[in-house]
Design an enzyme around this catalytic site. Structure first.
Site, PDB file in Angstrom:
ATOM      1  N   SER A   1       0.849  -1.195   0.000  1.00 32.89           N
ATOM      2  CA  SER A   1       0.000   0.000   0.000  1.00 32.89           C
ATOM      3  C   SER A   1       0.888   1.249   0.000  1.00 32.89           C
ATOM      4  CB  SER A   1      -0.964  -0.057   1.201  1.00 32.89           C
ATOM      5  OG  SER A   1      -2.042   0.828   1.031  1.00 32.89           O
TER       6      SER A   1
ATOM      7  N   HIS B   1      -7.618  -6.045   1.149  1.00 37.24           N
ATOM      8  CA  HIS B   1      -6.499  -5.120   1.078  1.00 37.24           C
ATOM      9  C   HIS B   1      -5.338  -5.510   1.983  1.00 37.24           C
ATOM     10  CE1 HIS B   1      -4.458  -1.507  -0.008  1.00 37.24           C
ATOM     11  NE2 HIS B   1      -4.439  -1.047   1.236  1.00 37.24           N
TER      12      HIS B   1
END
Length: 250
Positions: A93, A227
């Site tokens: 990320s 995620h």
């Protein structure tokens, strides 16, 4: 001889004579400790370390950074003593953006890493599909954190803890939101990308867009999960990082 210590790096898996060094960059709001459990998977010949940004863990008293570019010079200095072995840079990320910016700066100085590995992140030329968090009040920002799923509900529910964490979290999200390169040049470095099959923040198709930047080969690995799939897939990720390294030499 062990490289000198740096406040920017935490060594979790010291190796006397490593064949490679794996440097991990955490996602927004996280510290180096999220990679502590990766050490057993690194194997006997890979030294594992993680980046610790200001504003967290042992650096809690330092003001957090708001721009990726502000972190890069110190990271270059911290990494320089480690370059006697091939460097593998991995980031998830926001960490993927930091790893990329660091790799690009290393290339510019003639010190390219052996491998850039990015995870759960769109490439730098792809704008975010979500609005910036800059204008969100604290309640809306906490709701955004809850939707992402990376912050435990009990932490989000604790006002005192969130008051302590919000400045760093907001700075990290500002860092992530602001980073955009409309036409980045290719890197002369292999890129390995990881995507979660159920990741709504960075879809498989978006993560595949990193191929445009890969001037020395590109591989995409898809793994189950949303995620934060890296927590459940660490063994697979580390194995791929070790096996993919094209400059694994003494």
């Amino acid at each position: 001889m062990a490289p000198p210590r740096s406040s920017w790096l935490q060594r979790f898996h010291p190796v006397a004579n490593p064949r490679r060094r794996l440097v991990c960059f955490p996602y927004a709001g996280a510290g180096a400790a999220i990679f502590r459990d990766w050490a057993p998977d690194a194997g006997p010949e890979a030294e594992l370390m993680a980046v610790r940004l200001p504003g967290r863990e042992s650096r809690i008293g330092e003001p957090p950074l708001n721009r990726v570019q502000d972190a890069v010079p110190a990271l270059l200095t911290a990494l320089e003593p480690l370059e006697d072995r091939p460097l593998v840079l991995f980031g998830h990320s926001l960490g993927a953006t930091l790893a990329y910016a660091t790799a690009r700066a290393l290339v510019a100085q003639g010190r390219p890493p052996a491998l850039l590995a990015v995870s759960g992140r769109r490439p730098p030329h792809a704008p975010s599909r979500r609005p910036s968090t800059r204008a969100l009040d604290d309640a809306a920002f906490r709701a955004r954190l809850a939707a992402l799923g990376g912050t435990p509900p009990e932490v989000l529910a604790c006002d005192d803890l969130m008051e302590l964490m919000l400045p760093t979290l907001r700075a990290d999200f500002a860092m992530s939101d602001a980073f955009l390169e409309p036409d980045p040049p290719q890197l002369p470095v292999p890129i390995l990308a990881f995507a979660g099959t159920e990741d709504a923040e960075a879809t498989v198709a978006e993560v595949a867009g990193w191929e445009r930047l890969a001037g020395a080969g590109f591989s995409l690995r898809t793994l189950p999960g949303g995620h934060f799939f890296l927590h459940g897939q660490r063994s697979s990720i580390v194995r791929n990082l070790i096996e993919e390294n094209p400059k694994d030499t003494n």
